[in-house]
Scaffold this motif. Structure first.
Motif, PDB file in Angstrom:
ATOM      1  N   GLY A  17       0.799  -1.217   0.000  1.00  0.00           N
ATOM      2  CA  GLY A  17       0.000   0.000   0.000  1.00  0.00           C
ATOM      3  C   GLY A  17       0.829   1.261   0.000  1.00  0.00           C
ATOM      4  N   SER A  18       2.027   1.208   0.572  1.00  0.00           N
ATOM      5  CA  SER A  18       2.836   2.422   0.688  1.00  0.00           C
ATOM      6  C   SER A  18       3.564   2.789  -0.597  1.00  0.00           C
ATOM      7  CB  SER A  18       3.834   2.278   1.833  1.00  0.00           C
ATOM      8  OG  SER A  18       4.824   1.344   1.514  1.00  0.00           O
ATOM      9  N   MET A  19       3.449   1.980  -1.621  1.00  0.00           N
ATOM     10  CA  MET A  19       4.060   2.318  -2.902  1.00  0.00           C
ATOM     11  C   MET A  19       3.366   3.566  -3.466  1.00  0.00           C
ATOM     12  SD  MET A  19       4.445  -0.080  -6.267  1.00  0.00           S
ATOM     13  CE  MET A  19       2.689  -0.179  -6.505  1.00  0.00           C
ATOM     14  N   PRO A  20       4.042   4.717  -3.541  1.00  0.00           N
ATOM     15  CA  PRO A  20       3.385   5.978  -3.914  1.00  0.00           C
ATOM     16  C   PRO A  20       3.243   6.147  -5.427  1.00  0.00           C
ATOM     17  CG  PRO A  20       5.658   6.393  -3.331  1.00  0.00           C
ATOM     18  CD  PRO A  20       5.433   4.922  -3.143  1.00  0.00           C
ATOM     19  N   THR A  21       2.218   5.576  -5.994  1.00  0.00           N
ATOM     20  CA  THR A  21       2.071   5.586  -7.449  1.00  0.00           C
ATOM     21  C   THR A  21       1.858   6.990  -8.013  1.00  0.00           C
ATOM     22  OG1 THR A  21      -0.253   5.022  -7.151  1.00  0.00           O
ATOM     23  CG2 THR A  21       1.243   3.228  -7.636  1.00  0.00           C
ATOM     24  N   GLY A  22       1.066   7.816  -7.339  1.00  0.00           N
ATOM     25  CA  GLY A  22       0.849   9.179  -7.819  1.00  0.00           C
ATOM     26  C   GLY A  22       2.125  10.000  -7.764  1.00  0.00           C
ATOM     27  N   TYR A  23       2.855   9.865  -6.678  1.00  0.00           N
ATOM     28  CA  TYR A  23       4.127  10.570  -6.533  1.00  0.00           C
ATOM     29  C   TYR A  23       5.106  10.127  -7.615  1.00  0.00           C
ATOM     30  CZ  TYR A  23       8.568  11.998  -4.472  1.00  0.00           C
ATOM     31  OH  TYR A  23       9.807  12.544  -4.264  1.00  0.00           O
ATOM     32  N   LEU A  24       5.185   8.815  -7.839  1.00  0.00           N
ATOM     33  CA  LEU A  24       6.090   8.297  -8.870  1.00  0.00           C
ATOM     34  C   LEU A  24       5.682   8.776 -10.263  1.00  0.00           C
ATOM     35  CD1 LEU A  24       6.631   4.658  -7.572  1.00  0.00           C
ATOM     36  CD2 LEU A  24       8.259   6.560  -7.516  1.00  0.00           C
ATOM     37  N   ALA A  25       4.373   8.853 -10.514  1.00  0.00           N
ATOM     38  CA  ALA A  25       3.909   9.352 -11.812  1.00  0.00           C
ATOM     39  C   ALA A  25       4.340  10.797 -12.015  1.00  0.00           C
ATOM     40  CB  ALA A  25       2.392   9.225 -11.911  1.00  0.00           C
ATOM     41  N   GLY A  26       4.224  11.619 -10.988  1.00  0.00           N
ATOM     42  CA  GLY A  26       4.657  13.015 -11.091  1.00  0.00           C
ATOM     43  C   GLY A  26       6.153  13.144 -11.330  1.00  0.00           C
ATOM     44  N   ARG A  27       6.931  12.336 -10.612  1.00  0.00           N
ATOM     45  CA  ARG A  27       8.386  12.377 -10.777  1.00  0.00           C
ATOM     46  C   ARG A  27       8.825  11.871 -12.148  1.00  0.00           C
ATOM     47  NH1 ARG A  27      11.084  15.800  -7.816  1.00  0.00           N
ATOM     48  NH2 ARG A  27      10.756  15.501  -5.609  1.00  0.00           N
ATOM     49  N   LEU A  28       8.211  10.771 -12.599  1.00  0.00           N
ATOM     50  CA  LEU A  28       8.639  10.174 -13.861  1.00  0.00           C
ATOM     51  C   LEU A  28       8.148  10.948 -15.085  1.00  0.00           C
ATOM     52  CD1 LEU A  28       8.119   6.398 -13.006  1.00  0.00           C
ATOM     53  CD2 LEU A  28      10.278   7.649 -13.159  1.00  0.00           C
ATOM     54  N   LEU A  29       6.936  11.485 -15.033  1.00  0.00           N
ATOM     55  CA  LEU A  29       6.370  12.122 -16.225  1.00  0.00           C
ATOM     56  C   LEU A  29       6.739  13.597 -16.369  1.00  0.00           C
ATOM     57  CD1 LEU A  29       2.861  10.443 -16.252  1.00  0.00           C
ATOM     58  CD2 LEU A  29       4.856   9.878 -17.641  1.00  0.00           C
ATOM     59  N   LYS A  30       6.759  14.331 -15.249  1.00  0.00           N
ATOM     60  CA  LYS A  30       7.057  15.760 -15.337  1.00  0.00           C
ATOM     61  C   LYS A  30       8.197  16.203 -14.436  1.00  0.00           C
ATOM     62  CE  LYS A  30       2.882  17.894 -17.042  1.00  0.00           C
ATOM     63  NZ  LYS A  30       1.882  18.927 -16.800  1.00  0.00           N
ATOM     64  N   GLY A  31       8.738  15.291 -13.635  1.00  0.00           N
ATOM     65  CA  GLY A  31       9.824  15.659 -12.747  1.00  0.00           C
ATOM     66  C   GLY A  31       9.401  16.560 -11.598  1.00  0.00           C
ATOM     67  N   ILE A  32       8.136  16.460 -11.180  1.00  0.00           N
ATOM     68  CA  ILE A  32       7.636  17.328 -10.109  1.00  0.00           C
ATOM     69  C   ILE A  32       7.255  16.492  -8.888  1.00  0.00           C
ATOM     70  CG2 ILE A  32       6.768  19.091 -11.694  1.00  0.00           C
ATOM     71  CD1 ILE A  32       3.951  17.904 -11.258  1.00  0.00           C
ATOM     72  N   ASP A  33       7.235  17.168  -7.749  1.00  0.00           N
ATOM     73  CA  ASP A  33       6.716  16.569  -6.530  1.00  0.00           C
ATOM     74  C   ASP A  33       5.231  16.889  -6.494  1.00  0.00           C
ATOM     75  OD1 ASP A  33       6.065  15.639  -4.040  1.00  0.00           O
ATOM     76  OD2 ASP A  33       7.591  16.779  -2.968  1.00  0.00           O
ATOM     77  N   LEU A  34       4.405  15.901  -6.658  1.00  0.00           N
ATOM     78  CA  LEU A  34       2.960  16.094  -6.756  1.00  0.00           C
ATOM     79  C   LEU A  34       2.384  16.727  -5.499  1.00  0.00           C
ATOM     80  CD1 LEU A  34       1.006  15.408  -9.037  1.00  0.00           C
ATOM     81  CD2 LEU A  34       0.394  13.365  -7.792  1.00  0.00           C
ATOM     82  N   ARG A  35       3.051  16.544  -4.359  1.00  0.00           N
ATOM     83  CA  ARG A  35       2.550  17.107  -3.104  1.00  0.00           C
ATOM     84  C   ARG A  35       2.667  18.626  -3.072  1.00  0.00           C
ATOM     85  NH1 ARG A  35       6.250  13.808   0.753  1.00  0.00           N
ATOM     86  NH2 ARG A  35       7.645  14.387  -0.933  1.00  0.00           N
ATOM     87  N   ALA A  36       3.442  19.199  -3.968  1.00  0.00           N
ATOM     88  CA  ALA A  36       3.600  20.657  -4.035  1.00  0.00           C
ATOM     89  C   ALA A  36       2.666  21.288  -5.065  1.00  0.00           C
ATOM     90  CB  ALA A  36       5.044  21.003  -4.377  1.00  0.00           C
ATOM     91  N   HIS A  37       1.833  20.493  -5.700  1.00  0.00           N
ATOM     92  CA  HIS A  37       0.930  20.995  -6.739  1.00  0.00           C
ATOM     93  C   HIS A  37      -0.495  20.553  -6.442  1.00  0.00           C
ATOM     94  CE1 HIS A  37       4.226  22.267  -9.345  1.00  0.00           C
ATOM     95  NE2 HIS A  37       4.847  21.160  -8.949  1.00  0.00           N
ATOM     96  N   GLY A  38      -1.462  21.299  -6.975  1.00  0.00           N
ATOM     97  CA  GLY A  38      -2.867  20.929  -6.817  1.00  0.00           C
ATOM     98  C   GLY A  38      -3.285  20.887  -5.361  1.00  0.00           C
ATOM     99  N   SER A  39      -3.906  19.794  -4.963  1.00  0.00           N
ATOM    100  CA  SER A  39      -4.404  19.661  -3.583  1.00  0.00           C
ATOM    101  C   SER A  39      -3.317  19.225  -2.603  1.00  0.00           C
ATOM    102  CB  SER A  39      -5.544  18.640  -3.551  1.00  0.00           C
ATOM    103  OG  SER A  39      -5.051  17.339  -3.843  1.00  0.00           O
TER     104      SER A  39
END
Length: 161
Positions: A17-39
């Motif tokens: 469960g702790s595998m952060p798929t959304g975070y990994l998608a942000g890092r791999l696709l745009k190189g961003i930390d998803l936690r700093a964007h959107g919600s």
């Protein structure tokens, strides 16, 4: 030894469960930390807002699959551990009694792992998709029933024809 094996099974569910798929998608696709964007969440909804529909669909499906996989693994792991001669089960142990409890605990572990990921300093998503995956694997009829009720309420209210 039985309790150690059970703890290892729960740890596996948590780590799944702790595998952060959304975070990994942000890092791999745009190189961003998803936690700093959107919600600020790492879930599929924030991926949709930040990265688009296809990455969000991928994150949603992987998060659903994490919940389903934890339940399927727990249903197979508990009876298998009980049959191993090297792992002595407690006296009076009945796998049919213990398996539903193990499944519920594995479901809880995978949801907690998603919302409190060890890889993201114990932050994460809201566990909606992972929780739905757990519910689908435990009882797909229970997961489907609210959708039917919601659709009938929408029709009756006039929101949808």
């Amino acid at each position: 030894m039985f309790w150690i094996a059970s703890g290892v099974g729960l740890a596996i569910a948590y780590l799944l469960g702790s595998m952060p798929t959304g975070y990994l998608a942000g890092r791999l696709l745009k190189g961003i930390d998803l936690r700093a964007h959107g919600s600020g969440s790492t879930g599929a909804t924030n991926v949709l807002r930040t990265l688009g529909i296809w990455p969000a669909l991928g994150v949603l499906l992987v998060d659903l699959a994490k919940g389903v996989a934890a339940i399927v693994l727990a249903r197979g792991f508990c009876p298998w551990v009980a049959t191993l001669p090297s792992i002595a089960a407690p006296t009076g142990f009945d796998p049919q009694t213990w398996t539903p409890w193990a499944v519920c605990l594995a479901g809880l572990a995978v949801v907690v792992g998603h919302s409190r990921s060890i890889w993201l300093k114990f932050s994460g998503g809201k566990s909606a998709a992972t929780g739905l995956g757990v519910l689908l694997a435990m009882s797909w009829r229970s997961a489907w029933a609210p959708r039917r009720r919601s659709a009938s309420c929408w029709r009756c209210s006039g929101w949808f024809p």
